[in-house]
Design a protein around this motif. Structure first.
Motif, mmCIF file in Angstrom:
data_model
loop_
_atom_site.group_PDB
_atom_site.id
_atom_site.type_symbol
_atom_site.label_atom_id
_atom_site.label_comp_id
_atom_site.label_asym_id
_atom_site.label_seq_id
_atom_site.Cartn_x
_atom_site.Cartn_y
_atom_site.Cartn_z
ATOM 1 N N GLU A 94 20.159 -1.487 -23.212
ATOM 2 C CA GLU A 94 21.134 -1.154 -24.252
ATOM 3 C C GLU A 94 21.970 -2.373 -24.635
ATOM 4 O OE1 GLU A 94 25.138 1.207 -23.641
ATOM 5 O OE2 GLU A 94 23.423 2.580 -23.700
ATOM 6 N N SER A 95 22.450 -3.106 -23.609
ATOM 7 C CA SER A 95 23.292 -4.263 -23.872
ATOM 8 C C SER A 95 23.168 -5.267 -22.733
ATOM 9 C CB SER A 95 24.748 -3.826 -24.061
ATOM 10 O OG SER A 95 25.167 -3.004 -22.994
ATOM 11 N N ILE A 96 23.484 -6.536 -23.071
ATOM 12 C CA ILE A 96 23.355 -7.611 -22.085
ATOM 13 C C ILE A 96 24.626 -8.452 -22.032
ATOM 14 C CG2 ILE A 96 20.852 -7.747 -22.354
ATOM 15 C CD1 ILE A 96 21.256 -10.313 -24.012
ATOM 16 N N GLY A 97 24.799 -9.104 -20.883
ATOM 17 C CA GLY A 97 25.850 -10.088 -20.691
ATOM 18 C C GLY A 97 25.204 -11.313 -20.084
ATOM 19 N N PHE A 98 25.999 -12.315 -19.738
ATOM 20 C CA PHE A 98 25.420 -13.528 -19.179
ATOM 21 C C PHE A 98 24.776 -13.282 -17.814
ATOM 22 C CE2 PHE A 98 28.324 -15.411 -22.290
ATOM 23 C CZ PHE A 98 27.438 -16.249 -22.931
ATOM 24 N N GLU A 99 25.352 -12.381 -17.016
ATOM 25 C CA GLU A 99 24.812 -12.100 -15.681
ATOM 26 C C GLU A 99 24.513 -10.625 -15.466
ATOM 27 O OE1 GLU A 99 27.798 -13.618 -13.046
ATOM 28 O OE2 GLU A 99 27.032 -15.661 -13.174
ATOM 29 N N HIS A 100 24.716 -9.794 -16.483
ATOM 30 C CA HIS A 100 24.555 -8.351 -16.332
ATOM 31 C C HIS A 100 23.758 -7.780 -17.499
ATOM 32 C CE1 HIS A 100 28.228 -9.340 -14.087
ATOM 33 N NE2 HIS A 100 27.913 -8.335 -13.308
#
Length: 173
Positions: A94-100
């Protein structure tokens, strides 16, 4: 814990790490920069020797990509598929972050380690192997990813942020 995530339409296939840890580690290494296709090996060697100094880098990269496409067509026509380990789950991210990253479905078990394969929508398209730990039923923290893949993941995240900012600005006007 606050994690900043950006909407991203990508897919992941994954399994619990304990299912077949050795096979997952082997595939992870095969997907790495060190086990690239022969044209990339040749290109690195040619660059190291200085044979590409008189060549336009953009044109060279396009030629290499054309070669890969022809090579992929040949594999398709011969019905050759890249050997990948079988993974038990396939879910949309659904969504991303730099480490997640956050899955669209709650299928993870908190604290469990997983191996996953993400089809990155970058040029050139390719699979990225990652190891991650579930923080809850849908949120995961990436624990291991190749350096080049980290750069591409971050670049993709940044590009997605730009798209969302542009869409938000257009919506206000």
């Amino acid at each position: 814990m606050s994690v900043r995530l950006v909407k991203a339409p990508i897919e992941i296939a994954f399994s619990e790490l304990e299912t077949d840890k050795e096979a997952y580690l082997r595939e992870y290494q095969q997907l790495s920069e060190s086990d690239e296709d022969p044209i990339n090996q040749w290109l690195k060697l040619a660059r190291a020797k200085g044979d590409t100094s008189d060549t336009d880098p953009v044109l060279l990269n396009l030629m290499v990509e054309l070669y890969r496409k022809v090579d992929n067509l040949e594999k398709f026509l011969k019905n050759e598929e890249p050997k990948r380990v079988s993974l038990t789950h396939e879910v949309a991210i659904e969504s991303i972050g730099f480490e997640h990253f956050k899955l669209s479905e709650a299928v993870l078990q908190e604290g469990v380690e997983y191996y996953g394969r993400v089809a990155m929508p970058v040029h050139p398209k390719r699979d990225v192997g990652i190891f991650f730990t579930a923080l809850d039923s849908s949120l995961a923290k990436i624990t291991k990813m190749h350096e080049r893949d980290e750069r591409e993941w971050s670049a993709y995240l940044t590009a997605r942020e730009r798209v969302l900012i542009r869409e938000a600005k257009e919506g206000r006007e």
